[in-house]
Design an enzyme around this catalytic site. Structure first.
Site, PDB file in Angstrom:
ATOM      1  N   CYS A  41       3.809   8.284   1.242  1.00 39.55           N
ATOM      2  CA  CYS A  41       4.446   7.328   2.139  1.00 39.55           C
ATOM      3  C   CYS A  41       4.644   6.011   1.394  1.00 39.55           C
ATOM      4  CB  CYS A  41       3.550   7.136   3.351  1.00 39.55           C
ATOM      5  SG  CYS A  41       4.261   5.975   4.489  1.00 39.55           S
TER       6      CYS A  41
ATOM      7  N   GLU B  23       0.815  -1.204   0.000  1.00 44.54           N
ATOM      8  CA  GLU B  23       0.000   0.000   0.000  1.00 44.54           C
ATOM      9  C   GLU B  23       0.848   1.252   0.000  1.00 44.54           C
ATOM     10  OE1 GLU B  23      -4.325  -1.188   1.567  1.00 44.54           O
ATOM     11  OE2 GLU B  23      -3.032  -0.064   2.885  1.00 44.54           O
TER      12      GLU B  23
ATOM     13  N   ASN C  38      -1.353   2.703  16.963  1.00 50.25           N
ATOM     14  CA  ASN C  38      -2.506   2.146  16.256  1.00 50.25           C
ATOM     15  C   ASN C  38      -2.605   0.655  16.557  1.00 50.25           C
ATOM     16  OD1 ASN C  38      -3.928   4.164  14.512  1.00 50.25           O
ATOM     17  ND2 ASN C  38      -1.793   4.552  13.978  1.00 50.25           N
TER      18      ASN C  38
ATOM     19  N   CYS D  25       4.521  -3.457  16.309  1.00 55.90           N
ATOM     20  CA  CYS D  25       4.334  -3.201  14.873  1.00 55.90           C
ATOM     21  C   CYS D  25       3.826  -4.461  14.174  1.00 55.90           C
ATOM     22  CB  CYS D  25       5.661  -2.763  14.262  1.00 55.90           C
ATOM     23  SG  CYS D  25       5.633  -2.682  12.450  1.00 55.90           S
TER      24      CYS D  25
ATOM     25  N   CYS E  47       8.813  -7.305   7.427  1.00 55.73           N
ATOM     26  CA  CYS E  47      10.033  -6.751   8.038  1.00 55.73           C
ATOM     27  C   CYS E  47      10.588  -7.781   9.009  1.00 55.73           C
ATOM     28  CB  CYS E  47       9.730  -5.449   8.769  1.00 55.73           C
ATOM     29  SG  CYS E  47      11.207  -4.684   9.508  1.00 55.73           S
TER      30      CYS E  47
ATOM     31  N   CYS F  69      -3.736   8.051  10.822  1.00 59.04           N
ATOM     32  CA  CYS F  69      -2.358   8.216  11.278  1.00 59.04           C
ATOM     33  C   CYS F  69      -1.465   7.313  10.458  1.00 59.04           C
ATOM     34  CB  CYS F  69      -2.182   7.878  12.755  1.00 59.04           C
ATOM     35  SG  CYS F  69      -2.852   9.093  13.824  1.00 59.04           S
TER      36      CYS F  69
ATOM     37  N   CYS G  62       9.737  -5.478  15.775  1.00 58.90           N
ATOM     38  CA  CYS G  62       9.356  -4.559  16.861  1.00 58.90           C
ATOM     39  C   CYS G  62       8.007  -5.037  17.414  1.00 58.90           C
ATOM     40  CB  CYS G  62       9.258  -3.126  16.337  1.00 58.90           C
ATOM     41  SG  CYS G  62      10.818  -2.535  15.638  1.00 58.90           S
TER      42      CYS G  62
ATOM     43  N   SER H  81      13.224   5.907  14.717  1.00 56.53           N
ATOM     44  CA  SER H  81      12.194   5.374  15.605  1.00 56.53           C
ATOM     45  C   SER H  81      12.813   5.080  16.962  1.00 56.53           C
ATOM     46  CB  SER H  81      11.614   4.095  14.992  1.00 56.53           C
ATOM     47  OG  SER H  81      10.977   4.408  13.777  1.00 56.53           O
TER      48      SER H  81
ATOM     49  N   GLY I 272       8.381  -2.122   6.087  1.00 59.69           N
ATOM     50  CA  GLY I 272       9.777  -2.516   5.947  1.00 59.69           C
ATOM     51  C   GLY I 272      10.769  -1.544   6.554  1.00 59.69           C
ATOM     52  N   GLU I 273      11.992  -2.017   6.681  1.00 55.18           N
ATOM     53  CA  GLU I 273      13.092  -1.216   7.225  1.00 55.18           C
ATOM     54  C   GLU I 273      13.994  -0.818   6.048  1.00 55.18           C
ATOM     55  OE1 GLU I 273      14.334   0.340   9.981  1.00 55.18           O
ATOM     56  OE2 GLU I 273      15.955   0.766   8.581  1.00 55.18           O
TER      57      GLU I 273
ATOM     58  N   HIS J 143      11.231   5.478  20.522  1.00 58.59           N
ATOM     59  CA  HIS J 143      10.210   4.715  21.248  1.00 58.59           C
ATOM     60  C   HIS J 143      10.494   4.380  22.704  1.00 58.59           C
ATOM     61  CE1 HIS J 143       8.490   4.561  17.350  1.00 58.59           C
ATOM     62  NE2 HIS J 143       9.099   3.494  16.924  1.00 58.59           N
TER      63      HIS J 143
HETATM   64  N1  SAH Z   1      11.085   0.458   9.624  1.00 60.86           N
HETATM   65  C1  SAH Z   1      11.138   1.863   9.713  1.00 60.86           C
HETATM   66  C2  SAH Z   1      10.106   2.586   8.865  1.00 60.86           C
HETATM   67  C3  SAH Z   1       8.726   1.982   8.808  1.00 60.86           C
HETATM   68  S1  SAH Z   1       7.765   2.089  10.228  1.00 60.86           S
HETATM   69  C4  SAH Z   1      11.056   2.317  11.162  1.00 60.86           C
HETATM   70  O1  SAH Z   1      10.788   1.498  12.021  1.00 60.86           O
HETATM   71  O2  SAH Z   1      11.327   3.487  11.399  1.00 60.86           O
HETATM   72  C5  SAH Z   1       7.248   3.794  10.302  1.00 60.86           C
HETATM   73  C6  SAH Z   1       6.928   4.264  11.720  1.00 60.86           C
HETATM   74  O3  SAH Z   1       5.692   3.676  12.207  1.00 60.86           O
HETATM   75  C7  SAH Z   1       7.995   3.878  12.733  1.00 60.86           C
HETATM   76  O4  SAH Z   1       8.279   4.959  13.591  1.00 60.86           O
HETATM   77  C8  SAH Z   1       7.329   2.757  13.481  1.00 60.86           C
HETATM   78  O5  SAH Z   1       7.908   2.570  14.744  1.00 60.86           O
HETATM   79  C9  SAH Z   1       5.893   3.223  13.537  1.00 60.86           C
HETATM   80  N2  SAH Z   1       4.915   2.179  13.862  1.00 60.86           N
HETATM   81  C10 SAH Z   1       4.950   0.870  13.568  1.00 60.86           C
HETATM   82  N3  SAH Z   1       3.853   0.229  14.022  1.00 60.86           N
HETATM   83  C11 SAH Z   1       3.102   1.168  14.641  1.00 60.86           C
HETATM   84  C12 SAH Z   1       1.824   1.140  15.298  1.00 60.86           C
HETATM   85  N4  SAH Z   1       1.111   0.006  15.411  1.00 60.86           N
HETATM   86  N5  SAH Z   1       1.333   2.309  15.772  1.00 60.86           N
HETATM   87  C13 SAH Z   1       2.030   3.469  15.630  1.00 60.86           C
HETATM   88  N6  SAH Z   1       3.231   3.560  15.029  1.00 60.86           N
HETATM   89  C14 SAH Z   1       3.764   2.418  14.545  1.00 60.86           C
HETATM   90 FE1  SF4 Z   2       7.932  -2.302  11.994  1.00 59.91          FE
HETATM   91 FE2  SF4 Z   2       9.886  -0.522  11.393  1.00 59.91          FE
HETATM   92 FE3  SF4 Z   2      10.184  -2.263  13.454  1.00 59.91          FE
HETATM   93 FE4  SF4 Z   2      10.212  -3.148  10.940  1.00 59.91          FE
HETATM   94  S1  SF4 Z   2      11.701  -1.779  11.894  1.00 59.91           S
HETATM   95  S2  SF4 Z   2       9.153  -4.091  12.665  1.00 59.91           S
HETATM   96  S3  SF4 Z   2       8.697  -1.805   9.959  1.00 59.91           S
HETATM   97  S4  SF4 Z   2       8.649  -0.597  13.273  1.00 59.91           S
END
Ligand code: SAH
Ligand code: SF4
Length: 371
Positions: free
Chosen positions: A113, A100, A304, A127, A120, A347, A124, A227, A173-174, A229
């Protein structure tokens, strides 16, 4: 079996070639460099996907090209539009995988985006892409194909400017785990004959793969989002497991170093707000101490939800209190707005479809969050 997008037989998909690569390709055919530039512009400025449409190429060349090259663009599967102007496309990238792409209109810009991988590997805990596991890397043509598609769909404003003015690599993805393809696609985004985006209008978001962040500084420094967190290693080790390999102290040094080359003189820290996990006032103070004088902005992201995740979104009060501590310490803080609620792009809530042939049957729904 469907043909992957980057190649068909040994014919390269021209959509994924940078201008220097295209120039080499045409030189090998005995063609002049300006031919490469013409084709590159037809693809990325003209948005065409057939050689026949490239009307200023010699007819003989137009006839020869399909034998030696392909143009394979992502195909639209479904499309949704929100009342607030957010658009979401599900694109078919072959072998049953759907990714998407979300367009988010704002006052001064239009942000796209895009994704870098299907799934991935970094796992995390909050996620859903991470929970899905890793399926495969997207090729350079599949990454740039997302921008190619969105530009065709959105077009230009009355002044002739492209409606898609910014790109964030915050989809699935990362990006730093797919370094070569992501940087190759960014070359095309930045090329004046391609999309002509300035480095500050392209943002890469990473969970912190430190060696590749250092490579990015040399190879293609663009605006950076990290990221974060968590305010300490103990918690970040759990939420963002790659932290066990590249702990905060190392990550922060690498970010400071990266900023020397970056087009913006600050990093954006993303901080997902998880109820009673990382959202206390005490943790906000710990974060202030951790960051010190590193030039940054904070983007707080209300979490989310997705099924079976062991978390809840922080309350508005908790987000407010957390924000106040950071602001009192002099940091600029934004709280991510909910957009495209009615089409599940809230979001940046992103869902992709994946048929994982390696180890899972059927279609698995991803429920992921982006910018
Ligand atoms: N992999 C990369 C980029 C993709 S994720 C990264 O982790 O930065 C994009 C952003 O969405 C990241 O900051 C990630 O931590 C956040 N994200 C992932 N799952 C989420 C969720 N369920 N609710 C809110 N943010 C989330
Ligand atoms: Fe999700 Fe980014 Fe973590 Fe991969 S690195 S699991 S896309 S938050």
């Amino acid at each position: 079996m469907a043909v992957p997008q980057h190649a068909k037989g040994d014919r390269p998909n021209l959509l994924g070639l940078s201008l220097p690569e295209m120039t080499t390709f045409f030189a090998d055919l005995g063609e002049k460099p300006f031919r490469a530039r013409q084709v590159f512009r037809w693809l990325h400025q003209g948005g065409v996907d057939s050689f026949d449409a490239m009307t200023d190429l010699a007819k003989s060349l137009r006839e020869k090209l399909p034998d030696v090259a392909t143009i394979i663009a992502p195909k639209l599967m479904t499309e949704q539009a929100s009342k607030d102007g957010t658009r979401k496309w599900l694109l078919d990238v072959g072998t049953g995988n759907g990714i998407e792409v979300v367009f988010i209109p704002e006052d001064e810009r239009g942000t796209l985006c895009i994704s870098s991988q299907v799934g991935c590997a970094l796992d995390c805990t909050f996620c859903s892409t991470g929970k899905q596991g890793f399926n495969r890397n997207l090729s350079a043509s599949e990454i740039i194909g997302q921008l190619w598609f969105a530009n065709k769909a959105m077009g230009r404003d009355p002044k002739g400017e492209r409606i898609v003015s910014n790109v964030v690599m915050m989809g699935m993805g990362e990006p730093l785990a797919n370094f070569d393809n992501v940087t190759a696609a960014m070359d095309i985004m930045l090329d004046d004959h391609g999309y002509g985006l300035s480095r500050r209008r392209v943002t890469l978001s990473t969970s912190g793969i430190v060696p590749n962040l250092m490579r990015l500084k040399e190879r293609c420094p663009v605006a950076l989002a990290v990221s974060l967190h968590a305010p300490n290693d103990k918690l970040r080790d759990v939420l963002v497991p790659i932290n066990q390999k590249y702990p905060l102290a190392e990550l922060l040094v690498a970010i400071r170093d990266y900023l020397e080359a970056a087009p913006r003189d600050f990093v954006t820290f993303e901080y997902v707000m998880l109820n009673q996990v990382n959202d206390s006032v005490q943790q906000a103070h710990e974060l202030v101490a951790l960051i010190g004088d590193l030039p940054c902005k904070f983007n707080l992201i209300p979490w989310n939800a997705f099924p079976e995740a062991p978390y809840q979104r922080s309350s508005n009060n908790a987000i407010h209190r957390f924000r106040e501590v950071l602001q009192a310490a002099g940091f600029v803080v934004t709280v991510r707005k909910t957009r495209g609620d009615d089409i599940d792009a809230a979001c940046g809530q992103l869902a992709g479809q994946v048929v994982d042939k390696s180890n899972r049957a059927g279609i698995i729904k991803l429920n992921h969050v982006v910018a």
